[in-house]
Design a protein around this motif. Structure first.
Motif, short mmCIF file in Angstrom:
data_model
loop_
_atom_site.label_atom_id
_atom_site.label_comp_id
_atom_site.label_asym_id
_atom_site.label_seq_id
_atom_site.Cartn_x
_atom_site.Cartn_y
_atom_site.Cartn_z
N THR A 77 -27.81 -14.29 -6.48
CA THR A 77 -28.25 -15.63 -6.84
C THR A 77 -27.95 -15.85 -8.32
OG1 THR A 77 -30.02 -17.24 -6.67
CG2 THR A 77 -30.65 -15.04 -7.46
N ALA A 123 -20.60 -21.30 0.72
CA ALA A 123 -21.50 -20.27 1.28
C ALA A 123 -21.36 -20.33 2.80
CB ALA A 123 -22.94 -20.57 0.86
N SER A 137 -30.98 -22.15 0.05
CA SER A 137 -31.77 -21.58 1.13
C SER A 137 -32.92 -22.51 1.52
CB SER A 137 -32.27 -20.22 0.66
OG SER A 137 -33.10 -19.66 1.57
N ASN A 154 -25.47 -11.25 -1.39
CA ASN A 154 -26.87 -11.66 -1.54
C ASN A 154 -27.22 -11.81 -3.01
OD1 ASN A 154 -26.86 -9.03 -2.22
ND2 ASN A 154 -28.89 -8.61 -1.38
N MET A 196 -23.48 -15.72 0.18
CA MET A 196 -22.98 -16.48 -0.96
C MET A 196 -22.02 -15.57 -1.74
SD MET A 196 -26.40 -18.61 -2.06
CE MET A 196 -25.51 -19.91 -2.93
N ALA A 236 -30.30 -11.17 -5.39
CA ALA A 236 -31.34 -12.15 -5.04
C ALA A 236 -32.69 -11.47 -4.95
CB ALA A 236 -30.99 -12.81 -3.72
N SER A 255 -27.91 -22.29 -6.72
CA SER A 255 -28.59 -21.00 -6.62
C SER A 255 -28.97 -20.74 -5.16
CB SER A 255 -29.84 -20.97 -7.50
OG SER A 255 -30.88 -21.67 -6.87
N ARG A 256 -29.13 -19.47 -4.84
CA ARG A 256 -29.52 -19.07 -3.48
C ARG A 256 -30.83 -19.74 -3.08
NH1 ARG A 256 -29.39 -14.97 0.49
NH2 ARG A 256 -27.27 -14.58 -0.10
#
Ligand code: AKG
Length: 347
Positions: free
Chosen positions: A299, A59, A38, A297, A52, A279, A33-34
């Motif tokens: 997620t 990514a 991150s 962007n 992503m 996201a 997941s973002r």
């Protein structure tokens, strides 16, 4: 020469300095997941961007300075990242620059309206408690659909064998009284102009869905309401010309399908355990995710149990809509039944 990563045309992050890295294995298509990625990347320094691409196992990260990129490369390359229950080994490599296309916003199908927070959490609880799962409908056709999701009909049974209803065989139980305040609100606000008399309740566990279909025209009037309770999901709308629009349906939202969106576009939910969603929800006020391949962007959103209440009005005269290619009253054959088995779950 170091590779140049391209996901599109317009934006260009990085200018040849050693600030951009590809993170192999660290993509949405690899169940990362973002938020998880991150968090790990941010520990190395301030990021300029994190791209992503949808469905890809990689990514791209661009840091504000070369030192941060070097730190990420040194500390994260070959390291494991905990993603939910699985542990994924990340591999990092420098890229010259990262370009990606600006997001294209995709309009909702004509006639489709999504109303957020249409019911309160209290009403949601009341509605969910009103469903009597203990007594199932008489017709075995309803039970056949249960392999994919739990279904309960009120007012009239939707028959999955012929995609129709027996208009002269109403069910003993009409629409539960708990639904009336919600339906009256729909009438008052002009979302419908006649009270529905048929309700289908679908309960989807994570990983379950409903195949793409158009609700058959001859049994039901124009407007169809779908109230989403519990977990959010993504519903895909498909036009016969190939357009696909993915609509995020948050819990407690109401989807109003009228006109073209009800008569011509199919709607369905792909059976999977994770959805790709924006996201930051504010960036997509209309809850539409752009066409696959154009957005970075996104997620992953883990699916939970979602229960939908689909309200319809039984039609007593043949349908005379303008969408004759999809209208069984005007000679077209109906689309696949919502009980037809779906493609395998992803991911
Ligand atoms: C159906 O029961 O035919 C549906 O399309 C259900 C849609 C939903 O779950 O929102």
């Amino acid at each position: 020469r170091r590779p140049r990563a391209r996901t599109g045309q317009q934006c260009n992050y990085g200018d040849g300095r050693r600030q951009s890295l590809v993170v192999a294995n660290g993509g949405l298509g690899n169940s990362v997941s973002r938020e998880e990625l991150s968090a790990a990347l941010k520990e190395m320094g301030e990021m300029e961007s994190l791209l992503m691409p949808p469905h890809k196992p990689y990514a791209f990260v661009t840091y504000r300075c070369e030192e941060s990129a070097l730190k990420a490369y040194t500390h994260l390359n070959g390291q494991k990242l905990q993603c939910g229950e699985s542990s994924i080994t990340l591999y990092l490599a420098y890229v010259n620059s990262v370009t990606h296309e600006e997001e294209a916003s995709v309009p909702l199908p004509e006639g489709l309206v999504l109303l957020e927070d249409f019911v309160s959490p209290e009403e949601e609880a009341l509605l969910l408690a009103a469903v009597d799962w203990s007594s199932t409908n008489d017709d075995v056709t309803a039970q056949k659909a249960l392999k994919h999701r739990r279904v309960k009909h009120y007012g009239f049974e939707f028959r999955y064998d012929n995609n129709n209803v027996d208009k002269d065989k109403p069910l003993p139980a009409g629409i539960p009284a708990e639904c009336l305040p919600v339906l009256e609100r729909c009438l008052r606000n002009g979302h419908i102009n006649v009270m529905p008399d048929q309700l289908t309740v679908n309960e989807y566990e994570s990983g379950q869905g409903i195949p793409p279909h158009v609700d058959t025209h001859s049994p039901f009037e124009d407007t169809i309401l779908s109230l989403s309770l519990g977990a959010k999901t993504v519903m895909e709308f498909r036009h016969p010309d190939g357009r696909v629009v993915a609509v995020v349906l948050p819990g407690r939202s109401l989807l109003v399908m009228k006109g073209e969106s009800r008569y011509l576009w199919t709607h369905g939910i792909t059976p999977r355990k994770f959805d790709m969603v924006p996201a930051c929800e504010q960036q997509s006020p209309d809850h539409v995710t752009p066409e696959p391949g154009t957005r970075s962007n996104l997620t992953l959103s883990k699916r939970g149990t979602r229960t939908s209440f689909t309200f319809r009005k039984i039609r007593l005269e043949p349908c005379r809509c303008a969408f004759t290619s999809a209208c069984d009253s005007q000679g077209a054959s109906s689309t696949p039944s919502p009980s037809t088995p779906s493609p395998p779950a992803l991911p």
